[in-house]
Scaffold this active site. Sequence first.
Site, PDB file in Angstrom:
ATOM      1  N   ASP A  28       0.821  -1.205   0.000  1.00 23.48           N
ATOM      2  CA  ASP A  28       0.000   0.000   0.000  1.00 23.48           C
ATOM      3  C   ASP A  28       0.860   1.262   0.000  1.00 23.48           C
ATOM      4  OD1 ASP A  28      -2.412   1.415   0.072  1.00 23.48           O
ATOM      5  OD2 ASP A  28      -2.348   1.573   2.256  1.00 23.48           O
ATOM      6  N   GLY A  29       0.354   2.315  -0.643  1.00 28.69           N
ATOM      7  CA  GLY A  29       0.993   3.615  -0.571  1.00 28.69           C
ATOM      8  C   GLY A  29       1.620   4.117  -1.850  1.00 28.69           C
ATOM      9  N   HIS A  45       3.240   3.572  -8.689  1.00 28.22           N
ATOM     10  CA  HIS A  45       3.121   2.138  -8.981  1.00 28.22           C
ATOM     11  C   HIS A  45       4.374   1.628  -9.693  1.00 28.22           C
ATOM     12  CE1 HIS A  45      -0.977   2.083  -7.623  1.00 28.22           C
ATOM     13  NE2 HIS A  45      -1.359   2.997  -8.504  1.00 28.22           N
ATOM     14  N   SER A  73      -6.644  -5.714  -6.174  1.00 23.80           N
ATOM     15  CA  SER A  73      -7.808  -6.266  -5.495  1.00 23.80           C
ATOM     16  C   SER A  73      -9.044  -6.268  -6.386  1.00 23.80           C
ATOM     17  CB  SER A  73      -8.101  -5.464  -4.221  1.00 23.80           C
ATOM     18  OG  SER A  73      -8.709  -4.231  -4.545  1.00 23.80           O
ATOM     19  N   SER A  74     -10.047  -7.011  -5.955  1.00 23.55           N
ATOM     20  CA  SER A  74     -11.328  -7.020  -6.669  1.00 23.55           C
ATOM     21  C   SER A  74     -11.916  -5.617  -6.727  1.00 23.55           C
ATOM     22  CB  SER A  74     -12.315  -7.966  -5.968  1.00 23.55           C
ATOM     23  OG  SER A  74     -11.820  -9.289  -5.957  1.00 23.55           O
ATOM     24  N   ASN A  76     -10.190  -2.812  -6.779  1.00 18.51           N
ATOM     25  CA  ASN A  76      -9.360  -1.877  -7.548  1.00 18.51           C
ATOM     26  C   ASN A  76      -9.895  -1.627  -8.950  1.00 18.51           C
ATOM     27  OD1 ASN A  76      -6.153  -2.911  -6.121  1.00 18.51           O
ATOM     28  ND2 ASN A  76      -7.553  -1.290  -5.488  1.00 18.51           N
ATOM     29  N   TRP A  77     -10.783  -2.510  -9.441  1.00 21.22           N
ATOM     30  CA  TRP A  77     -11.362  -2.276 -10.763  1.00 21.22           C
ATOM     31  C   TRP A  77     -12.166  -0.977 -10.806  1.00 21.22           C
ATOM     32  CZ3 TRP A  77      -9.375  -4.857 -14.573  1.00 21.22           C
ATOM     33  CH2 TRP A  77      -8.964  -6.176 -14.418  1.00 21.22           C
ATOM     34  N   ARG A  79     -11.243   1.882  -9.692  1.00 23.01           N
ATOM     35  CA  ARG A  79     -10.375   3.059  -9.808  1.00 23.01           C
ATOM     36  C   ARG A  79     -10.512   3.679 -11.204  1.00 23.01           C
ATOM     37  NH1 ARG A  79      -4.688   2.095  -6.514  1.00 23.01           N
ATOM     38  NH2 ARG A  79      -5.661   1.809  -4.462  1.00 23.01           N
ATOM     39  N   ARG A 196       1.563  -5.027   6.200  1.00 25.38           N
ATOM     40  CA  ARG A 196       0.927  -3.954   5.434  1.00 25.38           C
ATOM     41  C   ARG A 196       1.803  -2.717   5.526  1.00 25.38           C
ATOM     42  NH1 ARG A 196      -4.900  -2.242   4.130  1.00 25.38           N
ATOM     43  NH2 ARG A 196      -4.473  -0.326   2.986  1.00 25.38           N
TER      44      ARG A 196
END
Length: 262
Positions: A28-29, A45, A73-74, A76-77, A79, A196
Amino acid sequence: MERPSAVSALEQQVKARPLPRHVGIIMDGNGRWAEIRGLPRLEGHREGSTSVREVARTARRVGLSALTLYAFSSQNWARPADEVAGLMELLRDFLESEYSEILDNGIRLNAIGEVDKLPRYVREPLERLRTDSAHNQGMVLTLALSYGGREEILHATREMAQAVARGELDPEQIGEKEMESRLWTHGLPQLDLVVRTSGEFRVSNFLLWQMAYAELYFADVQWPDFRAEAFLRCLAHYQQRERRFGLTSAQIQREETQRAKA
């Protein structure tokens, strides 16, 4: 800036102690790292992919059996479309650029999640690398792609319900073994440690069933800055914890004494 001598010493220290069998990382981040620097989120990224390479290499060197990275993740789609497209391109580039290194180092690439939802230009290099590395005996590197813990549990539950409907499974006999055999992580070692990054204190739908007794470590550093030393410190911290699994410290100590005498 990491200090090579300090990192090397820490790595040797970690290698000399019992390791977690399976480590999962919520990376994350990336976006915030870029925004703080006035850069497009995709640059975060892109920099984060360097951390992926360094952490995976470090995990292999110290001798981890399994490393699972929460890559997409599921959720994230949802975004922005341009960010999702950029992430897919970075994923394709990673799979293509790391192909030789993964094979040369005996790593087995695995993927969990609803991978059929990925675009074909990602699925093809992913399946090629999974197939070509399938017989490797080194560390299992798992990418969680279009993955959600709730989605995984629902998938496994539907499979059991269908087996019951076909008369292949007795509802009275359903237990942890039957559930785990239908999870996407079937065949991976027990999850011992979840990390995390970015200072957030939540698990974000990651390996919900598997982390029932996992140790949790929250690193106050954003993923693009999470490199070998930070990862080794997570492992070293894990090695200092007493894992009781519902028992008392005295019970654990007695068991260890009995094992030493056996």
